[in-house]
Design a protein around this motif. Structure first.
Motif, mmCIF file in Angstrom:
data_model
loop_
_atom_site.group_PDB
_atom_site.id
_atom_site.type_symbol
_atom_site.label_atom_id
_atom_site.label_comp_id
_atom_site.label_asym_id
_atom_site.label_seq_id
_atom_site.Cartn_x
_atom_site.Cartn_y
_atom_site.Cartn_z
ATOM 1 N N ASP A 25 -5.439 -4.653 4.078
ATOM 2 C CA ASP A 25 -4.161 -3.998 4.363
ATOM 3 C C ASP A 25 -3.005 -4.756 3.716
ATOM 4 O OD1 ASP A 25 -5.518 -2.129 5.771
ATOM 5 O OD2 ASP A 25 -4.979 -2.866 7.760
ATOM 6 N N GLN A 53 -3.042 -3.891 0.101
ATOM 7 C CA GLN A 53 -2.550 -2.530 -0.124
ATOM 8 C C GLN A 53 -1.033 -2.474 -0.076
ATOM 9 O OE1 GLN A 53 -4.513 1.176 1.310
ATOM 10 N NE2 GLN A 53 -2.814 1.236 2.743
ATOM 11 N N GLU A 54 -0.445 -3.143 0.905
ATOM 12 C CA GLU A 54 1.016 -3.161 0.998
ATOM 13 C C GLU A 54 1.615 -3.892 -0.208
ATOM 14 O OE1 GLU A 54 2.754 -1.513 3.257
ATOM 15 O OE2 GLU A 54 0.835 -0.784 4.036
ATOM 16 N N GLU A 95 7.169 -6.184 0.800
ATOM 17 C CA GLU A 95 6.309 -5.176 1.422
ATOM 18 C C GLU A 95 5.351 -5.811 2.420
ATOM 19 O OE1 GLU A 95 6.403 -1.864 1.165
ATOM 20 O OE2 GLU A 95 8.151 -2.012 -0.141
ATOM 21 N N MET A 96 4.810 -6.960 2.091
ATOM 22 C CA MET A 96 3.913 -7.649 3.021
ATOM 23 C C MET A 96 4.657 -8.104 4.262
ATOM 24 S SD MET A 96 1.408 -9.923 0.580
ATOM 25 C CE MET A 96 0.453 -9.174 -0.742
ATOM 26 N N GLU A 123 7.288 -6.761 5.601
ATOM 27 C CA GLU A 123 7.574 -5.579 6.414
ATOM 28 C C GLU A 123 6.336 -5.148 7.201
ATOM 29 O OE1 GLU A 123 10.181 -2.748 7.915
ATOM 30 O OE2 GLU A 123 10.596 -4.425 6.551
ATOM 31 N N TYR A 124 5.198 -5.185 6.543
ATOM 32 C CA TYR A 124 3.941 -4.801 7.204
ATOM 33 C C TYR A 124 3.606 -5.775 8.329
ATOM 34 C CZ TYR A 124 -1.094 -4.485 7.924
ATOM 35 O OH TYR A 124 -2.330 -4.406 8.489
#
Length: 296
Positions: free
Chosen positions: A87, A90-91, A122-123, A125-126
């Motif tokens: 995941d 993917q981010e 992005e990571m 935020e995830y």
């Protein structure tokens, strides 16, 4: 589709991303991206200009594919948060594609340096959305403190006052902010209701919550009812003549269960018809309603 088999999101297939064949697991994916050829500086600039000037998606694909190993490397540094490696990758790939889209080859910066910011963003935020059920960091300053504190704190024990002061000085924040974030990090999620099994020793916070009867609006409503029942009703009854008051009290206030005197009983007492008693009662209640308006 699992996260491992969709490390490159379906929404980005316009770039031609994805591998042929069945990669099966995260190790196969990492092995595949590490075998992808890297670009020279000249190749990178040429592809970036082609994308910028001609919207060349083939060029965008080559730029992204050649930097997928960068995403894998960065994602490895965030495995300590207990979230799936696939995941995180993917981010990160989403961040990489955003970077490729915005990359300007005329600035003299390599894509690898430019893309790191977007991949990490992005990571981050995830992680902040999924690390806890309740968000531990919402503002930009809190997010910075969250990641810096996680990476710089030594051990699992609570920080000493001196360690808090040193950390605050190093990060350029207040000591209170460090203490608050450390408290958030040291907590854990607890289900509001107990698990559905037969164990009696399960902690269930919902069992210890106060009754909703103590909710402020309900307390105010209850106080108004008490005031209306005592002061208000007594005032309203004082507006009636003796016969009307006697009828209302006998009909509505004599018993707590609401079983008051009948119209016929009161008719015999006052020597009038039951219909007359009903008329007197109706007029008295209307008069009381007007008097009670000040208490509602």
């Amino acid at each position: 589709m699992s996260a491992q088999s969709a490390l490159v999101p379906a929404g980005t297939r316009a770039l031609g991303l994805g591998f042929t064949g069945n990669l099966g697991n995260i190790d196969a994916y990492i092995s595949a991206v590490n075998r992808l050829p890297m670009l020279s500086h000249e190749e990178e600039v040429s592809l970036a200009k082609s994308l910028q000037d001609k919207n060349d998606l083939d060029a965008a694909q080559k730029l992204v594919m050649s930097h997928l190993r960068l995403v894998v490397s960065i994602a490895r540094g965030y495995l300590g948060y207990g979230l799936p490696h696939a995941d995180l990758i993917q981010e990160g790939n989403i961040g990489l594609m955003k970077a490729v889209k915005r990359f300007d080859p005329n600035q003299g910066v390599r894509l690898v340096s430019y893309a790191m910011h977007w991949i990490k963003a992005e990571m981050h935020e995830y992680i902040l959305k999924n690390w806890r059920l309740v968000k531990v960091a919402t503002t930009k300053a809190q997010r910075k403190l969250f990641f810096n504190l996680r990476s710089n704190k030594v051990g699992l024990d609570a920080m000493s006052p001196q360690q808090v002061a040193d950390m605050a000085q190093m990060l350029g924040v207040k000591r209170e902010e460090v203490v608050e974030m450390e408290t958030r990090l040291s907590g854990r999620d607890i289900a509001l209701e107990a698990p559905t099994d037969d164990e009696d020793d399960k902690f269930s916070p919902i069992a210890y919550l106060s009754s909703d009867q103590q909710e402020p609006t309900k307390v105010l409503e209850a106080n108004d009812v008490v005031r209306l029942q005592s002061e208000g009703i007594e005032t309203a009854l004082g507006k009636l003549d003796p016969r009307s008051r006697r009828i209302v009290e006998a009909r509505w206030l004599a018993n707590d269960d609401g079983s008051g005197a009948t119209l016929h009983t009161l008719a015999e007492e006052f020597g009038v018809s039951a219909e007359r008693i009903r008329q007197i009662e109706t007029a008295a209640l209307k008069k009381m309603k007007t008097a009670l308006a000040a208490y509602v």
